[in-house]
Design a protein around this motif. Structure first.
Motif, PDB file in Angstrom:
ATOM      1  N   GLY A 109       0.839  -1.213   0.000  1.00 49.24           N
ATOM      2  CA  GLY A 109       0.000   0.000   0.000  1.00 49.24           C
ATOM      3  C   GLY A 109       0.865   1.251   0.000  1.00 49.24           C
ATOM      4  O   GLY A 109       0.599   2.228  -0.717  1.00 49.24           O
ATOM      5  N   THR A 110       1.955   1.208   0.793  1.00 49.71           N
ATOM      6  CA  THR A 110       2.864   2.363   0.878  1.00 49.71           C
ATOM      7  C   THR A 110       3.623   2.539  -0.436  1.00 49.71           C
ATOM      8  O   THR A 110       3.812   3.676  -0.916  1.00 49.71           O
ATOM      9  N   ALA A 111       4.040   1.406  -1.058  1.00 48.94           N
ATOM     10  CA  ALA A 111       4.801   1.481  -2.318  1.00 48.94           C
ATOM     11  C   ALA A 111       3.921   2.037  -3.441  1.00 48.94           C
ATOM     12  O   ALA A 111       4.389   2.851  -4.251  1.00 48.94           O
ATOM     13  N   VAL A 112       2.652   1.619  -3.504  1.00 47.31           N
ATOM     14  CA  VAL A 112       1.762   2.140  -4.568  1.00 47.31           C
ATOM     15  C   VAL A 112       1.516   3.638  -4.332  1.00 47.31           C
ATOM     16  O   VAL A 112       1.513   4.437  -5.279  1.00 47.31           O
ATOM     17  N   VAL A 130      -7.903   6.668  -1.629  1.00 49.35           N
ATOM     18  CA  VAL A 130      -7.654   5.294  -2.104  1.00 49.35           C
ATOM     19  C   VAL A 130      -7.570   5.338  -3.628  1.00 49.35           C
ATOM     20  O   VAL A 130      -8.228   6.165  -4.261  1.00 49.35           O
ATOM     21  N   SER A 131      -6.755   4.429  -4.229  1.00 54.95           N
ATOM     22  CA  SER A 131      -6.640   4.461  -5.691  1.00 54.95           C
ATOM     23  C   SER A 131      -7.026   3.110  -6.278  1.00 54.95           C
ATOM     24  O   SER A 131      -6.822   2.073  -5.640  1.00 54.95           O
ATOM     25  N   PRO A 132      -7.562   3.114  -7.523  1.00 57.71           N
ATOM     26  CA  PRO A 132      -7.916   1.843  -8.164  1.00 57.71           C
ATOM     27  C   PRO A 132      -6.689   0.926  -8.312  1.00 57.71           C
ATOM     28  O   PRO A 132      -6.794  -0.286  -8.136  1.00 57.71           O
ATOM     29  N   SER A 133      -5.501   1.519  -8.600  1.00 55.88           N
ATOM     30  CA  SER A 133      -4.327   0.645  -8.787  1.00 55.88           C
ATOM     31  C   SER A 133      -3.945  -0.048  -7.478  1.00 55.88           C
ATOM     32  O   SER A 133      -3.529  -1.216  -7.485  1.00 55.88           O
TER      33      SER A 133
END
Ligand SMILES: C/C(=C\COP(=O)(O)OP(=O)(O)O)CCC[C@H](C)CCC[C@H](C)CCCC(C)C
Ligand SMILES: O=C(O)C1=CC(=O)c2ccccc2C1=O
Length: 304
Positions: free
Chosen positions: A34-37, A173-176
């Motif tokens: 989650g942190t990397a994205v 929040v993101s879709p990716s």
């Protein structure tokens, strides 16, 4: 048990077997992903939020495993499990209260992030994950006994945990992030699926209808390649849809462990003593594939 007796009876090997260190990757991977994205999307990261989350996730996983042994002791399913915390510590009440303390500590770490953000979303998501974890093993639900552990695992260690980690960094929040979460969620469910192969006799005796009990070891072994392939398929779909950078295809470098796991389970599925290590091969695959996937997202910024 007195302190002197405890020290005399201390058995390091059984403690290590109870702690199952490699399994802690399931707590660390979704938070790191989650942190990397988030870093890939924004170019920024908040170390204090990340490290508090990692500490909290480790505490919550310790709660999950210690309370699992307390609840399994109630049903008698762990009668042949020497590495149960209840047996290793020799005091069920102590394990129960220690597990509650770990849960409180974990929730306090997440509460700190919510406080810094002045926003309770992250805490709400992790309370949901904890409730799902409790429903797997605790009374009156014990949904794991109905064979529902794998979807619960996918949801809680996938979208819920990754969305919480992404939110802790960005307050959105993101879709990716959600698509990527399916890769880490499915490789976590794979560990749980593999953990059932050597326990079929004890599970049947205790009335637990795990997926491997329901399917039989032969059919479960045939299903395994499809579950093993799912993290790779998720990443391929993400790249084809243009949601992920081609760097995330680095995950393919973990394929040899995937092959090792499928071959081992297909050869040994009916021999409990020989197949019992397959959950640790699945954990090795989880660790390698998660590191490579996180690296794929981080490299997008580093090579920018
Ligand atoms: C405890 C789990 C498996 C062990 O089960 P079992 O009783 O079959 O095995 P043994 O007694 O033989 O060891 C894992 C169960 C996972 C559960 C379905 C979902 C848990 C969700 C977590 C609470 C989510 C935590 C997220 C974190 C990263 C903040
Ligand atoms: O003890 C186990 O077998 C497992 C413990 C655990 O915390 C976990 C978490 C997520 C997926 C699988 C597992 C286990 O299999």
């Amino acid at each position: 048990m007195t302190t002197t007796n405890f020290v005399k009876k201390f058995d390091g090997k059984r403690w290590l077997a109870a702690i199952k260190l490699p399994i802690y990757s399931v707590a660390i991977a979704p938070i790191t992903l989650g942190t990397a994205v988030a870093y890939c999307d924004t170019g920024r990261w908040l170390p204090s939020h990340f490290w508090s989350f990692i500490g909290a996730a480790v505490c919550i996983l310790t709660w999950l495993n210690t309370s699992n042994d307390v609840f399994d002791d109630d049903t008698g399913i762990d009668v042949n499990k020497d590495s149960s915390y209840v047996k290793v510590v020799g005091n069920k009440v102590l394990v129960f209260w220690a597990s509650n303390a770990f849960l409180l500590l974990g929730l306090a770490g997440i509460g700190a992030i919510a406080w810094w953000q002045q926003d309770w979303t992250v805490l709400g998501l992790i309370v949901l994950a904890v409730a799902l974890g409790y429903s797997y093993q605790g009374p009156p639900f014990r949904l794991g006994y109905l064979g529902l552990g794998e979807p619960i695992c996918l949801l809680s260690f996938g979208p819920v945990a990754v969305a919480a980690a992404y939110y802790a960094q960005t307050q959105t929040v993101s879709p990716s992030a959600l698509v990527a979460s399916l890769a880490v969620g499915s490789s976590t469910s794979l560990i749980l699926f593999c953990s059932h192969f050597h326990q079929v006799a004890d599970d049947i005796a205790a009335g637990k209808r795990s997926p491997v009990v329901r399917l039989g070891t032969q059919r479960a072994a045939r299903l395994l390649p499809w579950i093993v392939a799912s993290p790779f398929a998720v990443v391929a779909i993400g790249v084809v849809l243009g949601m992920f950078s081609p760097w995330t295809l680095l995950i393919v470098a973990s394929a040899p462990v995937a092959v090792e796991l499928v071959r081992h389970v297909n050869a040994e599925h009916a021999r409990p003593e020989r197949v019992s290590n397959c959950k640790f091969i699945a954990a090795k695959l989880h660790i390698q594939s998660s590191i490579l996937l996180c690296l794929g997202f981080v490299l997008v910024q580093w090579l920018h």
